[in-house]
Design an enzyme around this catalytic site. Sequence first.
Site: not given
Lengths: 515, 211
Positions: A318, A338
């Site tokens: 990740h 994000r």
Amino acid sequence: MYPEKYKTALALIESKRENNLSFDFPKMGEKEKEELLREFHPEYKNEGYSVLRVGSNINEKVPTELARLIEANTIINESEIDLSSPDYDTDVLIIGGGGAGAAAAIEAHNAGASVLIVTKFRIGDSNTLMAKGGMQASVGVDDSIGEHFLDTYGAGGFCAYRELVKKLALEAPDAIEWLGSLGVDFDTDNNGAPILTSGGGTTKKRMLAKADLTGLEIMRTLKDEVRGLGIKTVCFSAAIELVLDENNCAAGAIIKNMENGKLSLVRAKATVIATGGAGSLKFGGSPTSNHMGTTGDGLVLAYRAGAKLKDAASNQYHPTGVLYPKDAEGALISEKARALGAKLVNSYGDVFINSLETRDVVSAAIIREYACGREVWLDTPIIDKLLGEGTIAENLPGMKESFERLGIDITKEPLLVYPTLHYQNGGLLIDINAETSVKDLFAAGEVTGGIHGKNRLMGNSLADIIVFGRTAGKNAAQRSKEKNNFKLTLDHVKKYNDELSKARIISDIASPKLI
Amino acid sequence: MLKITLLGCEYEVPEGITVSDAFEYAGIKTFHGKGCKNGFCGACAVLYRTQKDSTVKACLACQTMAEDGMCVASIPGFETENSRYSSSRYDTLLSLYLEINSCIGCGICTKLCPKGIDTKKLVNYARSGDTALAAKISASCIMCGACAEKCPKGIKPYSLGMFSRRFEGSKKSLKNNSIKGLIDKLADMSDEELKMLYSKSIGGKNVSRKI
């Protein structure tokens, strides 16, 4: 508060924030992505992998830590086990008490089977409850199942099994409806329509969520349902070996009480493996975002019983794992940050990648920055600037609270990040009935392979555990109705041990690792 | 190094580590009291007091820094009761959790919550039928059960929160109206055709960049 040495970087990032607000880094083409991955993604390095010397996937490469466990000694001595009097006799045995296991248990119970859940910790203690950002299902008015399929298959590098991807996309909306009926409280707008966001690599807004606590919301609801239905659960007990019947079909397991070491025998007409991933094996010394119980137990058990693996060498890093402070190293910063607009910048404050590329690509780009001597920061204050003050508090409350405890205000300060070992992309090969290559042995969730190819999209793991957990539960219950009169054996363990000695493999450890 | 009392025994542990890591450093087997290490599973809830503040509070060991003079005891972990209820009917809450009416508002539950949820308010909201607010303020509940531990009236705020969230969730009834699109056609295409379609829909461009 960050230490002195980061002052310059923090000042630069702040000074460029206004400019970065309106700047979208262009998305990369396929060729450029391929080159970036090949050069910087950990999976494309050769060191850290070993070739399996026995079993169904002989001569295939897997991470060395996993290979050692697959080729390790058994915990039990099969000749000392009495198979004549099982301690538990059940239609369906479910190994693992996370999201996939709980979903399978509920469906198997509702199909009329007697169910026994065996879990190493308490039911619910799993990676599922750490899933933050959301669950994918094509429920948006401008979205379709076809687009979910294409996004997933493409992001996985076109090597997943299509029928599994198709099933995932087709049944994810049903899974949402099912969860809703159990009382999972997804965020909705004033008209009652689910609020949808994007993730890296999705072409449409497809993520349903409960703030940044989606997995927690799903898991505690499933757990409440499991307990409400009165499904029998044996906690703090781990499966350490599968037992088969005389036709080499799965027929239960030997379990070990983690507290007192006592062994018990479970006889089952059908068995579901839902043990999750292997992040805690910390491949290549990588930090991990995973629960401490993720030691790849299910892979080891099933492989000894003859099950095939698919893409077992593939793991997801990740992009945004915590690097500072040290106590939280490897912990996850949700991709939802994000999705809401937070940008990745380097220590000069420059954006170097589109934050919503797929995870493998973003991770590789971050590793490239570090290789060039630049740190990488996730500029979270951008979110409130873009979408208005209070957006972070409303949409990322869990994350805000976690970092407050660590002395960092994510509405004002960016976060220092480095990719963290997050998800096992491959695993036990299953068919669309969630059955492995061993008959009567089903599997669901992160332990399986073939759905996500070599890279999983955000929100597809929660979709995966519900869609395939339910499938495994229903089919295991059905199978248990067709099966009677079978004898238990551990011959496969003896056979596997013989194969190990024939290959001259001597191991000084026993597996599964359990903890 | 700092001195910390864990389960009644004093240990010296390095500064700057979490209570959870202090257990590990001291060599205490915390098999029950450990899990996700990220503050979500609730397995590591502990009771503690410090030198500065002698009132007993609760925290998650993995999310709290060890302090000099701290005294820590682990919470055995209370499982919820196996209640079968219809999460779509509010009256089942009142019949299942009768003790809710005997709340004296002492607030011990709120003090004990390691997630900082105002569980006293939660009990009030659930009792007065405002399940929407009860669900909202308990959204980050990890079901550790610390709130129920010391309640003199036997109220289980975490169960009330669970009910309220399921009640609110059930009301939403998200129906599957999804559009199939081209799924059948796509599933039959060759990989080459799919690759073309995929790169078109993602819309990236190959650029050679200086790094």
